[in-house]
Design an enzyme around this catalytic site. Structure first.
Site, PDB file in Angstrom:
ATOM      1  N   CYS A 168      -4.592   2.138  -3.718  1.00 29.19           N
ATOM      2  CA  CYS A 168      -3.514   2.919  -3.223  1.00 29.19           C
ATOM      3  C   CYS A 168      -2.228   1.986  -3.396  1.00 29.19           C
ATOM      4  O   CYS A 168      -1.552   1.386  -2.068  1.00 29.19           O
ATOM      5  CB  CYS A 168      -3.757   3.000  -1.757  1.00 29.19           C
ATOM      6  SG  CYS A 168      -4.911   4.391  -1.279  1.00 29.19           S
ATOM      7  N   HIS A 220       0.791  -1.324   0.154  1.00 25.74           N
ATOM      8  CA  HIS A 220       0.293  -0.223  -0.407  1.00 25.74           C
ATOM      9  C   HIS A 220       1.003   1.020   0.189  1.00 25.74           C
ATOM     10  O   HIS A 220       2.000   1.102   0.406  1.00 25.74           O
ATOM     11  CB  HIS A 220      -0.800  -0.269   1.220  1.00 25.74           C
ATOM     12  CG  HIS A 220      -1.622   0.748   1.925  1.00 25.74           C
ATOM     13  ND1 HIS A 220      -1.186   2.378   2.137  1.00 25.74           N
ATOM     14  CD2 HIS A 220      -2.833   0.828   0.978  1.00 25.74           C
ATOM     15  CE1 HIS A 220      -2.326   2.907   1.962  1.00 25.74           C
ATOM     16  NE2 HIS A 220      -3.164   2.013   1.668  1.00 25.74           N
ATOM     17  N   ASP A 272       3.383  -3.863   8.501  1.00 26.05           N
ATOM     18  CA  ASP A 272       1.794  -3.263   8.093  1.00 26.05           C
ATOM     19  C   ASP A 272       0.832  -3.735   8.572  1.00 26.05           C
ATOM     20  O   ASP A 272       0.597  -4.892   7.276  1.00 26.05           O
ATOM     21  CB  ASP A 272       1.927  -2.340   6.945  1.00 26.05           C
ATOM     22  CG  ASP A 272       0.500  -2.039   6.249  1.00 26.05           C
ATOM     23  OD1 ASP A 272       0.158  -1.692   6.711  1.00 26.05           O
ATOM     24  OD2 ASP A 272       0.734  -1.201   5.205  1.00 26.05           O
ATOM     25  N   LYS A 309     -10.108   0.102  10.802  1.00 28.35           N
ATOM     26  CA  LYS A 309     -10.158  -1.478  10.096  1.00 28.35           C
ATOM     27  C   LYS A 309     -10.518  -2.673  10.589  1.00 28.35           C
ATOM     28  O   LYS A 309     -10.760  -3.677  10.729  1.00 28.35           O
ATOM     29  CB  LYS A 309      -8.606  -1.903   9.760  1.00 28.35           C
ATOM     30  CG  LYS A 309      -8.365  -0.982   8.992  1.00 28.35           C
ATOM     31  CD  LYS A 309      -8.713  -0.752   7.497  1.00 28.35           C
ATOM     32  CE  LYS A 309      -7.186  -0.108   6.916  1.00 28.35           C
ATOM     33  NZ  LYS A 309      -7.659   0.782   4.958  1.00 28.35           N
ATOM     34  N   GLN A 341      -4.628  -4.467   7.573  1.00 27.10           N
ATOM     35  CA  GLN A 341      -5.219  -6.091   7.109  1.00 27.10           C
ATOM     36  C   GLN A 341      -5.509  -7.402   7.757  1.00 27.10           C
ATOM     37  O   GLN A 341      -6.218  -7.683   8.060  1.00 27.10           O
ATOM     38  CB  GLN A 341      -5.052  -6.317   5.804  1.00 27.10           C
ATOM     39  CG  GLN A 341      -5.932  -4.704   4.327  1.00 27.10           C
ATOM     40  CD  GLN A 341      -7.395  -4.588   4.538  1.00 27.10           C
ATOM     41  OE1 GLN A 341      -7.580  -5.089   5.074  1.00 27.10           O
ATOM     42  NE2 GLN A 341      -7.362  -2.897   4.355  1.00 27.10           N
TER      43      GLN A 341
END
Ligand code: PMP
Length: 405
Positions: A363, A122, A199, A225, A202
């Site tokens: 993104c 991303h 990261d 999220k 998600q």
């Protein structure tokens, strides 16, 4: 035990909305999740009963707000199995968390140093490192993916060296749904002495995140999220690394001693948290995690698997549909293209039928360029989605195909 999805849906007021008379089918959960009543109530409760600034009050409201706010840090620390609560730094979300680390790293990098990212990043986990490297004269290296959308682990190993200062990679790809083997890859990176940032934007809503088990140095995520409000998130960092990580935001709350000419920094976590925080958001995040914790995790994962399996089965049988990202270990996301149709047109037709998906570059422009596509249509699933909604998606796609052919 299976998940009682009907009962779960009752807790999300927005899911009973109709759009142009059609029931909302919300399949844009990778962009942001909906919020249960418990989270909405936590926000209202804070502003109704104990709105005050934290850490500085000489009055009861401020004490109460501070107590709740710091308890929320304990909730997050426990949720991700942090070693100590001071390792949880509040941020506005994943993007700010990664910027915090990248800004600090930018001050530590030298020419000749390398940072390793992956082809599936991303922008939040790419532009940050790219700019840090650019300013320091360091080199950004990129781990390729294979045709299924999985990281090439041999290439990953080959790209690592003693020059690698940091490896940054996603837990789960927002564009492809690939779940990366972050524990194994972290071990490889640590073996050459690199720092590792995951990261987790998600990853946070889908699995049991255990930062100690992963073995990374940083894990970044956004509250929104995982059923919490927007504008709040956290950076988890290993205490020994964060203790003297270069500060990036300076001002109130993060200092120890200030003169007109100089200042010294406070201890963790405050040294990395300048200014008045998003107190209501922090309380909302804790409420979301408390709520999420009431669910049977195994049942949640089983339900998510069933949703994705049904989506994949129907996608594979759909003439003229190309699945983008076919990893063996995949979760939550079905990215696809319809032959001869622009993803934006597909999204528009679905929207007319009450079905919310994401369309575009996700993104992840460099990834789309590598795949040679303008973008994808992306359906992403959460725990409150039903198999009927997956069927509704494909019924709508059949209509879209007829209209666009
Ligand atoms: N990384 C990934 C993998 C994401 O999916 C997202 C959100 N789409 C981000 C980073 C950035 O998260 P936020 O916009 O909440 O900061």
């Amino acid at each position: 035990m299976s998940l009682d999805v009907a009962a779960l849906r009752q807790q999300f007021p927005i899911l009973s909305r109709k759009l142009d008379g059609k029931p909302l089918v919300y399949l844009d959960n990778a962009a942001t999740t909906q919020k249960p009543q418990a989270v909405i109530d936590a926000l209202v409760d804070y502003y109704t009963t104990c709105n005050a600034n934290v850490h500085r009050g000489a009055h009861q409201l401020a004490d109460e707000a501070t107590r709740r706010y710091e308890q929320a840090r304990d909730t997050v620390a426990k949720f991700i199995n942090a070693n100590v609560r001071e390792e949880v730094i509040w941020t506005s979300g994943t993007t700010e968390a990664i910027n915090l680390v990248a800004n600090g790293l930018g001050q530590l990098l030298n020419a000749g140093d390398e940072v390793l990212v992956t082809e599936m990043e991303h922008h939040a986990n790419l532009v940050t490192w790219q700019q840090a490297c650019k300013h320091a004269g360091a080199t950004l290296k990129v781990v390729p993916i294979n045709a299924r959308g999985e990281l090439d682990e041999a290439a990953f190993a080959a790209l690592l060296s003693t020059n690698t200062r940091l490896v940054a990679m996603p837990h789960v790809s927002n564009a492809l749904g690939t779940v990366n083997p972050i524990k194994a890859l972290t071990a490889k990176a640590k073996a050459v002495g690199a720092l590792v940032l995951i990261d987790g934007a998600q990853g946070i809503a889908h699995g049991d995140v255990d930062v100690q088990d992963i073995g990374c140095d940083f894990y970044a995520f956004s509250g929104h999220k995982v059923f919490a409000p927007t504008g709040v998130g956290a950076l988890w960092g290993r205490a020994s690394v964060l203790a003297d990580w270069p500060v990036w935001l300076v001002g109130g709350e993060m200092i120890q001693d200030v003169t007109y000419q100089d200042a010294t920094w406070g201890a963790l976590p405050n040294r990395l948290e300048a200014g008045t925080p998003n107190i209501a958001g922090v309380l909302g995040l804790a409420a979301a995690l408390d709520w999420f914790n009431t669910l049977d995790k195994a049942a949640v994962q089983q339900h998510e698997k069933a949703l994705l399996a049904s989506a994949h089965e129907q996608a594979e049988a759909f003439d003229g549909l190309r699945i983008i990202g076919n990893a063996t270990n995949k979760i939550g996301v079905l990215s696809f293209m319809l032959d001869g149709a622009h993803p934006a047109d597909v999204g528009f037709i679905l929207d007319r039928q009450g079905i919310a998906i994401r369309t575009g570059d996700n993104c992840a422009q460099p990834l789309m360029k590598k795949l040679g596509i303008p973008g994808t249509a992306r359906a992403s699933f959460s725990i409150y989605n039903t198999l009927d909604e997956v069927d509704a998606l494909f019924a709508a796609l059949r209509k879209a195909k007829m209209m666009l052919a």
